[in-house]
Design a protein around this motif. Structure first.
Motif, PDB file in Angstrom:
ATOM      1  N   THR A  22       0.840  -1.194   0.000  1.00  0.00           N
ATOM      2  CA  THR A  22       0.000   0.000   0.000  1.00  0.00           C
ATOM      3  C   THR A  22       0.879   1.249   0.000  1.00  0.00           C
ATOM      4  O   THR A  22       2.089   1.165   0.225  1.00  0.00           O
ATOM      5  CB  THR A  22      -0.915   0.030   1.249  1.00  0.00           C
ATOM      6  N   ASP A  23       0.250   2.378  -0.218  1.00  0.00           N
ATOM      7  CA  ASP A  23       0.939   3.666  -0.153  1.00  0.00           C
ATOM      8  C   ASP A  23       0.734   4.287   1.229  1.00  0.00           C
ATOM      9  O   ASP A  23       0.496   5.483   1.344  1.00  0.00           O
ATOM     10  CB  ASP A  23       0.397   4.615  -1.228  1.00  0.00           C
ATOM     11  N   THR A  24       0.821   3.467   2.259  1.00  0.00           N
ATOM     12  CA  THR A  24       0.645   3.938   3.636  1.00  0.00           C
ATOM     13  C   THR A  24       1.873   3.560   4.450  1.00  0.00           C
ATOM     14  O   THR A  24       2.791   2.907   3.945  1.00  0.00           O
ATOM     15  CB  THR A  24      -0.603   3.293   4.287  1.00  0.00           C
ATOM     16  N   LYS A  25       1.851   3.924   5.707  1.00  0.00           N
ATOM     17  CA  LYS A  25       2.944   3.556   6.608  1.00  0.00           C
ATOM     18  C   LYS A  25       2.814   2.113   7.096  1.00  0.00           C
ATOM     19  O   LYS A  25       3.672   1.629   7.829  1.00  0.00           O
ATOM     20  CB  LYS A  25       2.972   4.516   7.802  1.00  0.00           C
ATOM     21  N   VAL A  26       1.761   1.430   6.682  1.00  0.00           N
ATOM     22  CA  VAL A  26       1.546   0.046   7.081  1.00  0.00           C
ATOM     23  C   VAL A  26       2.205  -0.852   6.034  1.00  0.00           C
ATOM     24  O   VAL A  26       1.727  -0.970   4.907  1.00  0.00           O
ATOM     25  CB  VAL A  26       0.040  -0.277   7.210  1.00  0.00           C
ATOM     26  N   SER A  27       3.309  -1.479   6.417  1.00  0.00           N
ATOM     27  CA  SER A  27       4.072  -2.317   5.487  1.00  0.00           C
ATOM     28  C   SER A  27       3.368  -3.663   5.271  1.00  0.00           C
ATOM     29  O   SER A  27       2.514  -4.063   6.067  1.00  0.00           O
ATOM     30  CB  SER A  27       5.466  -2.572   6.057  1.00  0.00           C
ATOM     31  N   PRO A  28       3.734  -4.385   4.208  1.00  0.00           N
ATOM     32  CA  PRO A  28       3.174  -5.724   4.013  1.00  0.00           C
ATOM     33  C   PRO A  28       3.429  -6.641   5.221  1.00  0.00           C
ATOM     34  O   PRO A  28       2.575  -7.446   5.577  1.00  0.00           O
ATOM     35  CB  PRO A  28       3.890  -6.246   2.761  1.00  0.00           C
ATOM     36  N   LYS A  29       4.581  -6.480   5.853  1.00  0.00           N
ATOM     37  CA  LYS A  29       4.895  -7.288   7.036  1.00  0.00           C
ATOM     38  C   LYS A  29       3.894  -6.989   8.163  1.00  0.00           C
ATOM     39  O   LYS A  29       3.397  -7.900   8.827  1.00  0.00           O
ATOM     40  CB  LYS A  29       6.327  -6.998   7.500  1.00  0.00           C
ATOM     41  N   VAL A  30       3.575  -5.722   8.356  1.00  0.00           N
ATOM     42  CA  VAL A  30       2.607  -5.337   9.391  1.00  0.00           C
ATOM     43  C   VAL A  30       1.207  -5.798   8.991  1.00  0.00           C
ATOM     44  O   VAL A  30       0.437  -6.265   9.829  1.00  0.00           O
ATOM     45  CB  VAL A  30       2.655  -3.815   9.664  1.00  0.00           C
ATOM     46  N   PRO A  64      -2.205   4.718  14.083  1.00  0.00           N
ATOM     47  CA  PRO A  64      -3.557   5.282  14.061  1.00  0.00           C
ATOM     48  C   PRO A  64      -4.518   4.334  13.331  1.00  0.00           C
ATOM     49  O   PRO A  64      -4.169   3.753  12.296  1.00  0.00           O
ATOM     50  CB  PRO A  64      -3.403   6.585  13.280  1.00  0.00           C
ATOM     51  N   ALA A  65      -5.707   4.182  13.871  1.00  0.00           N
ATOM     52  CA  ALA A  65      -6.718   3.331  13.244  1.00  0.00           C
ATOM     53  C   ALA A  65      -7.000   3.795  11.815  1.00  0.00           C
ATOM     54  O   ALA A  65      -7.232   2.966  10.926  1.00  0.00           O
ATOM     55  CB  ALA A  65      -7.996   3.334  14.072  1.00  0.00           C
ATOM     56  N   SER A  66      -6.930   5.105  11.577  1.00  0.00           N
ATOM     57  CA  SER A  66      -7.196   5.633  10.236  1.00  0.00           C
ATOM     58  C   SER A  66      -6.150   5.150   9.230  1.00  0.00           C
ATOM     59  O   SER A  66      -6.470   4.911   8.063  1.00  0.00           O
ATOM     60  CB  SER A  66      -7.239   7.161  10.261  1.00  0.00           C
ATOM     61  N   GLU A  67      -4.909   4.990   9.676  1.00  0.00           N
ATOM     62  CA  GLU A  67      -3.840   4.500   8.799  1.00  0.00           C
ATOM     63  C   GLU A  67      -4.076   3.030   8.443  1.00  0.00           C
ATOM     64  O   GLU A  67      -3.889   2.612   7.305  1.00  0.00           O
ATOM     65  CB  GLU A  67      -2.483   4.672   9.490  1.00  0.00           C
ATOM     66  N   ILE A  68      -4.525   2.271   9.417  1.00  0.00           N
ATOM     67  CA  ILE A  68      -4.846   0.858   9.179  1.00  0.00           C
ATOM     68  C   ILE A  68      -6.034   0.761   8.226  1.00  0.00           C
ATOM     69  O   ILE A  68      -6.024  -0.038   7.281  1.00  0.00           O
ATOM     70  CB  ILE A  68      -5.103   0.134  10.506  1.00  0.00           C
ATOM     71  N   ALA A  69      -7.049   1.573   8.474  1.00  0.00           N
ATOM     72  CA  ALA A  69      -8.226   1.571   7.602  1.00  0.00           C
ATOM     73  C   ALA A  69      -7.835   1.915   6.167  1.00  0.00           C
ATOM     74  O   ALA A  69      -8.295   1.257   5.220  1.00  0.00           O
ATOM     75  CB  ALA A  69      -9.262   2.565   8.126  1.00  0.00           C
ATOM     76  N   ASN A  70      -6.984   2.909   5.998  1.00  0.00           N
ATOM     77  CA  ASN A  70      -6.545   3.309   4.664  1.00  0.00           C
ATOM     78  C   ASN A  70      -5.778   2.175   3.977  1.00  0.00           C
ATOM     79  O   ASN A  70      -5.981   1.900   2.789  1.00  0.00           O
ATOM     80  CB  ASN A  70      -5.683   4.570   4.756  1.00  0.00           C
ATOM     81  N   ALA A  71      -4.908   1.496   4.722  1.00  0.00           N
ATOM     82  CA  ALA A  71      -4.132   0.393   4.146  1.00  0.00           C
ATOM     83  C   ALA A  71      -5.051  -0.730   3.684  1.00  0.00           C
ATOM     84  O   ALA A  71      -4.888  -1.273   2.578  1.00  0.00           O
ATOM     85  CB  ALA A  71      -3.124  -0.131   5.168  1.00  0.00           C
TER      86      ALA A  71
END
Length: 171
Positions: A22-30, A64-71
């Motif tokens: 994704t184009d977020t701070k949430v990596s594939p590993k996360v 942030p929950a919003s970052e997870i939601a975006n990912a």
């Protein structure tokens, strides 16, 4: 091996493929870690809402929950039908007209409802069993028993295909 007249497929990495990039701070590993967390399992069982799940997971991971939601929104947008697999299932059914084909998947209600809007050949399945609607998830034996009861099938007459894309096995 006894003859079988029922096959149960999974949806993820079988009928559908998706990307954890994704184009977020949430990596594939996360992303992979999130989908193995207890809150995620509760979400897949329909016991937590999406927002509650993202909140709990975010608290545990310091995100942030919003970052997870975006990912996960981006991951959902990457869903694609594996047309080779649906063609394969169609061929199986054509060769064996009495064959019943089902899907059984660990997926929340919200995600399943979204998935049904993705263009795909859903007609290959006689019925789909999402964990979010059953209140159970694999590998819980009760979920398998529930599905077998619902379709009036015996375990010895049923094949369950797991993780097709990654070599997988029949159970």
């Amino acid at each position: 091996m006894a003859p079988y007249n029922v096959i149960i497929f999974d949806l993820g990495d079988v009928l559908f493929t998706w990307s954890q990039h994704t184009d977020t701070k949430v990596s594939p590993k996360v992303m992979r870690k999130i989908i193995t967390m207890p809150a995620w399992f509760e979400y897949e069982k329909g016991l937590l809402t999406r927002d509650a799940c993202y909140g709990q997971v975010g608290n545990e991971l310091g995100l942030p929950a919003s970052e997870i939601a975006n990912a996960f929104e981006q991951a959902r947008d990457s869903l694609r039908e594996d047309r080779k697999m649906t063609a394969f299932i169609s061929q199986l059914k054509a060769r064996k007209p009495n064959l019943l084909v089902y899907a059984m998947s660990n997926i929340s209600r919200e995600d399943y409802d979204f998935l049904r809007t993705v263009e795909a050949d859903w007609s290959v399945f006689d019925r789909v069993f999402p964990s979010g609607y059953a209140g159970m998830r694999k590998p819980d034996v009760e979920f398998f028993k529930h599905v077998l009861s619902e379709i009036s099938a015996k375990a010895e007459e049923t094949r369950h295909r797991l993780e097709t894309r990654y070599g997988g096995f029949w159970a």
